[in-house]
Design an enzyme around this catalytic site. Structure first.
Site, PDB file in Angstrom:
ATOM      1  N   GLY A   1      -6.680 -51.994  35.623  1.00  0.00           N
ATOM      2  CA  GLY A   1      -6.066 -52.060  37.133  1.00  0.00           C
ATOM      3  C   GLY A   1      -5.392 -52.744  37.118  1.00  0.00           C
ATOM      4  O   GLY A   1      -3.394 -53.172  36.770  1.00  0.00           O
TER       5      GLY A   1
ATOM      6  N   ASP B   1     -14.509 -43.471  29.365  1.00  0.00           N
ATOM      7  CA  ASP B   1     -13.493 -44.098  29.687  1.00  0.00           C
ATOM      8  C   ASP B   1     -13.565 -45.689  29.502  1.00  0.00           C
ATOM      9  O   ASP B   1     -12.754 -45.557  28.674  1.00  0.00           O
ATOM     10  CB  ASP B   1     -14.101 -44.477  30.917  1.00  0.00           C
ATOM     11  CG  ASP B   1     -12.588 -45.571  31.679  1.00  0.00           C
ATOM     12  OD1 ASP B   1     -12.106 -44.555  32.260  1.00  0.00           O
ATOM     13  OD2 ASP B   1     -13.428 -46.902  31.923  1.00  0.00           O
TER      14      ASP B   1
ATOM     15  N   LYS C   1      -9.656 -46.837  26.707  1.00  0.00           N
ATOM     16  CA  LYS C   1      -8.897 -48.154  26.964  1.00  0.00           C
ATOM     17  C   LYS C   1      -9.661 -49.008  26.512  1.00  0.00           C
ATOM     18  O   LYS C   1      -7.832 -49.733  25.496  1.00  0.00           O
ATOM     19  CB  LYS C   1      -9.828 -48.734  28.290  1.00  0.00           C
ATOM     20  CG  LYS C   1      -9.351 -47.697  29.483  1.00  0.00           C
ATOM     21  CD  LYS C   1     -10.366 -48.713  30.602  1.00  0.00           C
ATOM     22  CE  LYS C   1      -9.912 -47.854  31.988  1.00  0.00           C
ATOM     23  NZ  LYS C   1     -10.947 -48.608  33.248  1.00  0.00           N
TER      24      LYS C   1
END
Length: 430
Positions: A137, A204, A208
């Site tokens: 983020g 996920d 990453k």
């Protein structure tokens, strides 16, 4: 003041954050860039749909070509995600823009993990590919690896890079709730999707990690190289035993390198309460990095959401605008394909093992014998309850190879005094 035009593909959660930041902070951004950043056109699926931000109707279009192929729009921001788990649409849009010499910005970790090499290869002179928002983020971890740590040989990174699983494990630990109950709460709050598999099964985090390891180590790492194990088997009993032993349980993404190759894994991990990552709770993310020169450092913050991810994408827009004005590309990413990824069997760590056994004399000796046969040394042992059937026995081992540990577990499962092996969790030392 001249304007640098931006084409925005998608106006969902992240796209709305980008619109809001570039609009609300337009004056400050213009002073930093020396030009206004103007979102000139926005690709949407349905122009009449209600949205979280107010965008002039005349900027909306359903024609991707009118955005991607417009020669007056030098910066393309892709925020459409992967509809139906399909990465092709976003990939195709980005490839078209890159081949046209544009600067392309994305927060799409799945597309980058699966098509990153192809996208980087499509960058032409004067254009560039930017993806700060793809991992963690609003935490500027990509820029840290590319710029701040450029003079280091990065030795390892360990990260909590999926907010959903961290929220679930935190709530389970703090409230004594079981996995299914907390998952339902996470779904109701929007932290978890209705189909939570990508998060809870570790997909996920694996996307990453592949991206971060590629940048940190300078090698092309594929998501298929990452060992992956999710959190759905973690029981409340394991979290209680972990706390008693002085540990917290987190879904960690781990990358290490040494002279024998690179180790890549995503799995539940017990880490000491004294470790900085142990205190990262809720939906927050953190990345703990070790460099040969800088030593240890940790980056911490909100790992997802409209505004944190929008902040990272907006920062990339500013970088891209600077480069467009100067008519340069961002520094080239140097990647080597020649790296050995260690098989999981070769990795070493300590292990927490919870076994359900018959409560009778000789059980401990039989299990200890199997550990010894497989060359796995026991560090500590916990047994609670008497006269139950079955009863839980917890072992924590010294450092052992995955190969030897799996050998020991096969032998333990075959014992007639063992009902089942309830849990196996890897343990990180300080």
């Amino acid at each position: 003041m001249d304007a640098v035009k931006i084409g925005l593909l998608g106006l969902g959660n992240v796209g709305s954050g980008v619109w809001k930041i570039l609009t609300d902070n337009a004056g400050d951004i213009a002073q930093k860039v020396g030009a206004r950043l103007e979102i000139a056109r926005v690709l949407v699926h349905d122009p009449d749909k209600g949205r979280r931000v107010s965008v002039p109707r005349g900027l909306l279009t359903t024609d991707a070509g009118s955005v991607v192929n417009d020669p007056d729009i030098p910066i393309i921001v892709e925020t459409i995600g992967c509809p139906g788990q399909d990465t092709q649409l976003a990939r195709d849009y980005m490839l078209s823009a890159l081949r046209a010499g544009k600067h392309v910005i994305t927060a799409n970790k799945e597309v980058l993990a699966k098509h990153g090499r192809e996208l980087r290869g499509a960058v032409t002179r004067g254009g560039g590919l930017y993806y700060e928002g793809a991992v963690a983020g609003g935490i500027p971890v990509v820029k840290v690896f590319k710029e701040a740590l450029a003079g280091n040989r990065v030795l390892s990174l360990m990260g909590i890079i999926n907010g959903t699983t961290n929220y679930i494990l935190t709530r389970m630990s703090q409230e004594g709730s079981d996995f299914e109950e907390v998952l339902r709460t996470a779904q109701s709050l929007g932290y978890a999707e209705q189909d939570p598999a990508s998060d809870v099964d570790g997909h996920d985090a694996a996307y990453k990690l592949a991206l971060l390891a590629s940048i940190a180590f300078g090698h092309d790492v594929q998501v298929e190289d990452v060992f992956r194990e999710g959190i759905s088997r973690i029981k409340l009993e394991d979290l209680c035993y972990a706390a008693e032993l002085g540990y917290a349980v987190k879904l960690l993404a781990i990358a290490r390198r040494d002279d024998d190759g690179v180790e890549l894994a995503v799995h539940p991990t017990m880490i000491p309460h004294s470790h900085p990552l142990a205190g990262v709770g809720g939906a927050f993310n953190a990345v703990f990095i070790r460099g040969d020169a800088v030593g240890d450092l940790m980056l911490y913050g909100m790992g997802a959401g409209m505004m944190p991810t929008g902040s990272a994408v907006a920062a990339d827009c500013i970088d891209a605008a600077h480069n467009f004005i100067r008519r340069v590309s961002p520094p080239r990413e140097v990647r080597s394909n020649h790296v050995r990824v260690k098989p999981m069997d070769e990795t070493q760590c300590r292990y927490y093992v919870r076994v359900l056994v018959v409560d009778r004399p000789g059980v401990m000796a039989a299990i200890a014998s199997e550990f010894g046969r497989a060359k796995v040394s026991i560090e500590s042992l916990i047994q609670k309850g008497r006269g139950q059937d079955p009863v839980s026995v917890v072992f924590v081992t010294h450092r052992a190879s995955e190969r030897d540990m799996q050998d020991a577990l096969r032998g333990i499962r075959a014992l007639d005094v063992v009902h089942s092996i309830a849990s196996v969790i890897r343990v990180e030392a300080e």
